[in-house]
Structure formats: C-alpha cells, structure tokens
Scaffold this active site. Sequence first.
Site, PDB file in Angstrom:
ATOM      1  N   SER A  95     -18.670  -6.662 -28.543  1.00 24.04           N
ATOM      2  CA  SER A  95     -17.789  -6.910 -29.513  1.00 24.04           C
ATOM      3  C   SER A  95     -18.716  -7.881 -30.515  1.00 24.04           C
ATOM      4  CB  SER A  95     -16.573  -7.899 -29.007  1.00 24.04           C
ATOM      5  OG  SER A  95     -15.390  -7.842 -29.823  1.00 24.04           O
ATOM      6  N   LEU A  96     -18.111  -9.203 -30.624  1.00 26.92           N
ATOM      7  CA  LEU A  96     -18.571 -10.021 -31.867  1.00 26.92           C
ATOM      8  C   LEU A  96     -20.134 -10.110 -31.620  1.00 26.92           C
ATOM      9  CD1 LEU A  96     -19.704 -13.374 -31.237  1.00 26.92           C
ATOM     10  CD2 LEU A  96     -17.429 -13.394 -30.185  1.00 26.92           C
TER      11      LEU A  96
END
Length: 313
Positions: A95-96
């Site tokens: 994700s991030l």
Amino acid sequence: MSRAFVFPGQGSQAVGMGRELAEAFPVARQVFEEIDEALKQKLSKLMFEGPEADLTLTENAQAALMAVSVAVVRTLEAEGKFKLADKAAYAAGHSLGEYSALAAAGAFSLADTARLLKLRGQAMQKAVPVGTGAMAALLGVELAQAEEIAKEAAAGEVCDCANDNGPGQVVLSGAKAAIDRAVELAKSKGKKAMLLTVSAPFHCALMQPAADAMAEALSKVTIAPPTVPLVPNVTATETSDPETIRDLLVRQVTGLVRWRETVLYLKSKGVDGMVEVGAGKILSGLVKRIDKEIAPLNAHTPAEIEAVLKTLA
C-alpha cells in the site's frame, strides 16, 4: 543471492520509530529534516515522542512510515558505500509502502513523496464519513472464497477484497453493514473473521474520491524511472515506466493489494532474499507464510542495519 527490498504499510507505525536512527546516523537525520521542511510540520518529533493517537492518524502515519523507510535505505547506502540498485533486484511496498519504494529508488523526490502521502492520508480519511465504513480480516480463507463471501455479503453495498496478504489471510473493505454481514457469513462457513481497528475502509470502491484526488496530485509531479524495477500492488508484475506507475498509484487507492502474488512473482524471478526496510516486521512475517524458502531480513534499528550490511557485503 537475489534480493528484493520491501517497504511496510500502515499498521507498522510505533512511537519511537526512527529515533535511534536519527541519533546514530547524520544521513537519517537529514532525511527527517527534509521531510519536516517539506510538510512544514515537525513530523519527526511526532515519530520519536508521540502521542500515539496523533501518529496513528492516517495523514501522519503514511508520511512517517515512508520517512523511516527512506532513512534506512539512505543509511544502508551511506554506510555500505553502495546504491540501492547495486544490492536490490526489485522493490515493492505494501500500500503506502509503494511510495516509500519509489522514493528509495529515485522515482520521486523526497519532498514530493512526503506531500503526496500527506494528501493521500487526508483524502482517504475524508472519502468516507467516520463509522460508515469498515474492514475485516478473514482467516483460513483464500482469495477466491473471500471474493464469494464479499459478493454474497454486499447486498447492493460496497464489499470488496482489499488485501490478499498471504495464504489464508484476506482483508475485506467496504460499507459497515456489508462488512458485518461478511464477518457473520465467514463464521457460518467455519472460518475466523474479525473487524479491524481502522479509521476508514481502505482499498475499496468507497475510496474513489481519494483516487480522484491522487490522480490530480500525481498529474503535477515528476516521476523518473526507478533505479530498481517496481512490483506494484495492483498488477503484481514489474514495471519501470513512469506513466504506468502514475496510473497504478491512482488505481491502487481503490484496488486490491496483491501482496501474496507480489511475493510469488518475486520468487518466480529468482528472488531468494528480502530486506524489509523500515518500522515493524509485518511483511517479514507474511513472506515466511507465503514462501518458506525466502529468507527475510529486517532493517530499522542501528543493530539491524549493521547485521544487514554484513549480509549484503
């Protein structure tokens, strides 16, 4: 040994992260100072001292985790006198963590990455009113069955697979009522299911307003080809093309994080070692579950960095 450097996502943050790094290595301090300046915020103080409630806020946690990951990479490079591309065959992030991977590989400037993640956190939080969305982990369930449960539980509401983290661990995301139904449905099939403590339903169709905000922000940012091929969440197959990366980062906001497939792809490309760069050990645990032949290492504290440098020598 062929290695991938992998970068953790939200949930790995903890008060005190990066503090030992900053005390021990000037290059790490420089990373934290540059990010503080880019955000016009003392994010490093929040990382080192808390309070935990503020660090956990999505708009702070995302940039903070990236800051630690990039500080670790810069420290490894400075102490080991090498560049990331000399030691890593691939980069990937959860994700991030994909932004951390791209910053570490020179695709984004550090300041741009910090500002993008601040905006990403704010946009994801604003996309869905608090309390109307939810996420749940299904245990002992593979992706195909999780997709069936999500479809059955939706009943006209959003209920999507958000994370395929590893064998028997799939996370659902969507409208609170639909996720509640999915939890009960999974339990009725003899599976374990639990609601997660999250501030918003990430990686589902409800995040479209955040995806739109990121599309606009990313359109104004320069993306260089990364020095190490990226294996993105959305496709779980490598790319180094800036425009493809730009598109996939937008799609990632609402899309499935294909972490299990990412690790299996890296294995298929000959990767037999992974370095989890930054706070926590979540990805290392998942890697062990996905393929026991891949040897994960952790790099966060000065002692861990010293140990990793010995194996990379």
